[in-house]
Design an enzyme around this catalytic site. Structure first.
Site, PDB file in Angstrom:
ATOM      1  N   HIS A   1     -30.206   3.205 -48.770  1.00  0.00           N
ATOM      2  CA  HIS A   1     -30.712   3.665 -47.473  1.00  0.00           C
ATOM      3  C   HIS A   1     -31.138   2.537 -46.533  1.00  0.00           C
ATOM      4  O   HIS A   1     -32.137   2.647 -45.821  1.00  0.00           O
ATOM      5  CB  HIS A   1     -31.872   4.630 -47.681  1.00  0.00           C
TER       6      HIS A   1
ATOM      7  N   HIS B   1     -32.173  12.922 -42.960  1.00  0.00           N
ATOM      8  CA  HIS B   1     -32.570  13.169 -44.350  1.00  0.00           C
ATOM      9  C   HIS B   1     -33.649  14.247 -44.471  1.00  0.00           C
ATOM     10  O   HIS B   1     -34.634  14.074 -45.194  1.00  0.00           O
ATOM     11  CB  HIS B   1     -33.061  11.861 -44.977  1.00  0.00           C
TER      12      HIS B   1
ATOM     13  N   GLU C   1     -26.979  15.842 -46.528  1.00  0.00           N
ATOM     14  CA  GLU C   1     -26.936  14.598 -45.755  1.00  0.00           C
ATOM     15  C   GLU C   1     -25.489  14.312 -45.343  1.00  0.00           C
ATOM     16  O   GLU C   1     -24.721  13.731 -46.103  1.00  0.00           O
ATOM     17  CB  GLU C   1     -27.486  13.444 -46.587  1.00  0.00           C
TER      18      GLU C   1
END
Length: 374
Positions: free
Chosen positions: A132, A206, A335
């Site tokens: 991420h 997210h 996502e």
């Protein structure tokens, strides 16, 4: 003739009035949300429509902090996980509601090669992998924000500049994330990015969804339908092996829809599903999720080639909004994104963005209610 003209004028006036009222019922407000530990100002933006949907956003992480929708009886509940205050988001261990970048999901061995040069990234995930966007990803940055007021939608456009070399990535990247709420109960997420040097980019949002309410327990009874024929097998750290497999005959097959509880390990999912091996030109129907006790439903469309279907399997005893404690399978994420580890998997759809090119993407969440057949 005069009578007909008068009726026509009255009809046009009525239509104009209804259009005006519909637009007027869409509202956006702004207020202070405090300061970060570093002293940066953060603001909260509230979007509402006339169907009792309320969306709250903050410019820390371009984060969706709250999403209140009615159930089939009109009872309101917040259907995304979140925290009470800014400190909660600064200490957030689960990337709740934020925009993730530069590269969402995993990059194996925290490195990749691009144009003959090797780039080293933060090994901030188990197994020595990158997750991420690194130690300080887009989720932990304060974005610039601008309120949007349109005839049929209201929203906020968040903008962030990521400098060349930030978290190990090449290129100065300018990113914009726009949230829009319209009168048709759509929450639209538009992504935009440019770079001055060849780089990799993979952006996603997210949010954790529980259609029965953020504090209502697990999502085992949620009915999920994924319009995806293939998925990506992963290793013990959740990194794709490079294979692309059919879901047919496996516990990953949600094409006809199923309750999460009836699938593998009571829904232990953290896998990327393949919507298309080439990026769709326009948003395609990706998923439908529904919850029987409340009648809430959500349909998701995207122009991204894949989605990470995640049932919060790594979440344990996270204290959230109103004192709720979030645990494994408390919520699900959809996502929308390119595939994980694409920089090291040349058979996956490319995530390269060249200098002078523009990255654009759109994901649409539509919220609705339904009643069981009599």
């Amino acid at each position: 003739m005069k009578s007909i003209m008068l009726k026509l004028i009255l009809l046009l006036t009525l239509c104009w009035s209804q259009s005006f009222l519909q637009a007027a019922d869409l509202k956006v407000t702004k207020k202070s949300y405090g300061r970060t530990a570093a002293g940066e100002k953060v603001h909260e933006y509230t979007l509402t429509n006339d169907n009792d949907i309320t969306v709250k956003l903050i410019n820390y992480g371009a984060t969706l902090t709250s999403l209140v929708t009615p159930d089939r009886d009109g009872k309101l509940a917040d259907i995304v996980l979140g925290y009470d205050d800014l400190q909660g988001y600064e200490n957030d261990p689960i990337f709740s509601g934020c925009v993730v970048g530069r590269f969402a999901n995993r990059i194996s061995n925290a490195s990749f090669e691009l144009e003959g040069k090797k780039y080293e990234l933060a090994a901030n995930f188990e197994g020595g992998h990158h997750l991420h966007g690194g130690e300080v990803g887009f989720n932990a940055r304060v974005w610039d924000a601008k309120v949007i007021k349109q005839e049929n939608a209201v929203g906020v456009a968040f903008t962030l500049i990521s400098v060349d070399g930030e978290e190990g990535y090449p290129g100065r990247l300018v990113v914009r994330m726009k949230y829009l709420l319209n009168a048709n109960d759509d929450l639209i997420m538009d992504y935009y990015a440019t770079t001055d040097k060849t780089t990799h980019i993979n952006l996603t949002q997210h949010s954790y969804y529980n259609l029965a309410g953020h504090d209502s327990g697990d999502v085992h009874k949620h009915f999920v339908r994924l319009y995806c024929d293939q998925y990506l097998p992963v290793d013990e750290h959740g990194v794709p092996t490079g294979e692309i497999k059919s879901v047919a005959g496996t516990d990953f097959d949600f094409r006809e829809g199923a309750r999460i509880s009836k699938k593998v390990g009571e829904g232990r999912y953290d896998h990327n599903y393949v919507l298309s091996m080439t990026r769709p030109e326009t948003p395609q129907l990706l998923a439908r999720v529904s919850e029987g006790s409340t009648g809430r439903g959500m349909a998701v469309r995207t122009d991204q080639p894949g989605v990470q279907f995640y049932t919060s399997i790594h979440m344990k005893e996270v204290t959230g909004r109103d004192g709720a404690v979030y645990n494994t399978n408390q919520a699900l994420c959809l996502e929308t994104q390119h595939f994980p580890d694409t920089p090291n998997k040349p058979n996956f759809p490319s995530t390269i963005l060249e200098a002078g090119e523009v990255f654009r993407s759109r994901t649409i969440h539509h919220f609705y209610t339904w009643k069981p057949k009599q």
